[in-house]
Design a protein around this motif. Structure first.
Motif, mmCIF file in Angstrom:
data_model
loop_
_atom_site.group_PDB
_atom_site.id
_atom_site.type_symbol
_atom_site.label_atom_id
_atom_site.label_comp_id
_atom_site.label_asym_id
_atom_site.label_seq_id
_atom_site.Cartn_x
_atom_site.Cartn_y
_atom_site.Cartn_z
ATOM 1 N N LEU A 1 -7.842 5.099 1.590
ATOM 2 C CA LEU A 1 -8.671 3.809 1.401
ATOM 3 C C LEU A 1 -8.453 2.990 2.726
ATOM 4 O O LEU A 1 -9.907 2.213 3.252
ATOM 5 N N TRP B 1 0.884 -1.214 -0.093
ATOM 6 C CA TRP B 1 0.006 0.226 -0.048
ATOM 7 C C TRP B 1 0.986 1.382 -0.012
ATOM 8 O O TRP B 1 0.792 2.057 -0.981
ATOM 9 N N CYS C 1 3.212 1.631 -3.385
ATOM 10 C CA CYS C 1 2.232 2.301 -4.480
ATOM 11 C C CYS C 1 2.295 3.658 -4.191
ATOM 12 O O CYS C 1 2.114 4.629 -4.978
ATOM 13 N N ALA C 2 1.840 4.128 -2.920
ATOM 14 C CA ALA C 2 1.291 5.647 -2.608
ATOM 15 C C ALA C 2 2.855 6.392 -2.952
ATOM 16 O O ALA C 2 2.660 7.468 -3.617
ATOM 17 N N GLY D 1 3.499 6.602 -6.683
ATOM 18 C CA GLY D 1 2.725 7.658 -7.176
ATOM 19 C C GLY D 1 3.099 8.999 -6.913
ATOM 20 O O GLY D 1 3.170 9.873 -7.967
ATOM 21 N N ILE E 1 -5.321 10.268 -7.419
ATOM 22 C CA ILE E 1 -5.662 8.868 -7.083
ATOM 23 C C ILE E 1 -4.675 8.463 -6.179
ATOM 24 O O ILE E 1 -4.947 7.587 -5.376
ATOM 25 N N THR E 2 -3.591 9.167 -5.619
ATOM 26 C CA THR E 2 -2.615 8.691 -4.737
ATOM 27 C C THR E 2 -3.352 8.957 -3.342
ATOM 28 O O THR E 2 -3.075 8.368 -2.359
ATOM 29 N N TRP F 1 -5.996 6.512 -2.538
ATOM 30 C CA TRP F 1 -5.211 5.257 -2.183
ATOM 31 C C TRP F 1 -4.919 5.337 -0.810
ATOM 32 O O TRP F 1 -4.943 4.374 -0.115
ATOM 33 N N LEU F 2 -4.186 6.526 -0.289
ATOM 34 C CA LEU F 2 -3.918 6.552 1.170
ATOM 35 C C LEU F 2 -4.904 6.744 1.916
ATOM 36 O O LEU F 2 -4.725 6.196 3.116
#
Length: 299
Positions: free
Chosen positions: A158, A116, A119-120, A123, A151-152, A155-156
């Motif tokens: 989520l 997680w 990917c953050a 990004g 998107i980032t 994502w953070l």
């Protein structure tokens, strides 16, 4: 598959030049990279222990360190990238009398926590490198950077939103084996525990990026910090695919692709990937030696 891919990447990158670069690598930068890689895995072991305790599985800090580095040794020796080591960690924790569901979920969610944040950070790094990456992909710079940032951020947020949903009761989990997650979400300190996971995962990835950058510096090349923040995502995600032994081959191929837009020659990109693999190999050797130590009865 990984070994075939590694051979192909090394061949196309010019093995003679690659060997010459590796022979001239700076030992001090290599040492710095190895230490950063060790520090990254020390924090990873501590994060796993925090996750396990949040889910209701107890273990000492010493045991978490020992089992984590033993798992690294297995990852280096066995096919399947990180799969073998993760299975070992779950079994080791279960053998101390901890619940099977909590033990397994601690390893799964520890891995998810790392991916997680990887990917953050990737990004955010890509957004910071939009002026280079967007033209490479034939995209508008402003649109590319703005979309990645949006998107980032989502994502953070989520994991927090999911845990909040469980905490408030408007989300439910199917299956009794997921009960430790629901219990963790209902704990009064779930926000603090989530922040602990986020902070430790961020530190793990930043130390890993530092190890990658030190490997590049050892070969005489350097890039801005945001380049490494972006590059760790494709490089480490590809290395984690269960199609190779220890990530060899997939990691080097990803390094070539990720660093090409920044003008890094393929021979240097392959060298960076190989050196990071050597850092893992050194820790794997330590972990393999630890497998031979007498087991402790106390977790």
């Amino acid at each position: 598959m990984g070994m075939v891919l590694l051979a192909a990447v090394v061949y196309f990158a010019n093995p003679v030049q690659l060997w010459g670069r590796l022979q001239q690598a700076s030992p001090w930068w290599l040492l710095a990279g190895f230490l950063a890689s060790i520090a990254s895995n020390v924090v990873s072991a501590w994060r796993w222990r925090a996750m396990a305790r949040w889910l209701g599985a107890e273990m000492s800090l010493a045991s978490s360190m020992r089992w984590y580095f033993q798992a690294i040794g297995l990852n280096v020796l066995l096919p399947g990238a990180v799969v073998g080591g993760d299975v070992y960690r779950a079994i080791a924790l279960q053998r101390t009398g901890q619940a099977k569901a909590a033990s397994n979920l601690s390893v799964i969610l520890d891995r998810v926590s790392g991916l997680w944040m990887l990917c953050a950070i990737g990004g955010l790094g890509a957004a910071a490198c939009a002026s280079t990456l967007a033209p490479w992909l034939h995209l508008d710079i402003a649109v590319f950077g703005g979309l990645l940032l949006a998107i980032t951020v989502l994502w953070l947020l989520l994991p927090g939103l999911l845990l909040l949903g469980l905490h408030q009761g408007w989300l439910s989990l199917p299956g009794a084996w997921l009960e430790p997650i629901r219990t963790a979400a209902l704990s009064p300190d779930f926000v603090r525990q989530l922040l602990v996971q986020a902070a430790s995962s961020a530190l793990v990835q930043l130390l890993s990026a530092a190890a990658l950058a030190c490997g590049a510096a050892a070969l005489g090349t350097s890039q801005e910090p945001q380049v490494w923040a972006f590059a760790i995502a494709p490089v480490f995600l590809m290395a984690a695919l269960p199609v190779s032994v220890g990530g060899w081959g997939t990691r080097e191929a990803a390094a070539v692709a990720a660093l090409a837009p920044f003008g890094v020659p393929a021979v240097l990109a392959v060298g960076v990937g190989l050196l990071y693999g050597v850092f893992a190999l050194g820790q794997g050797a330590l972990g393999a030696l630890a497998l031979g130590l007498p087991a402790r009865s106390q977790a």
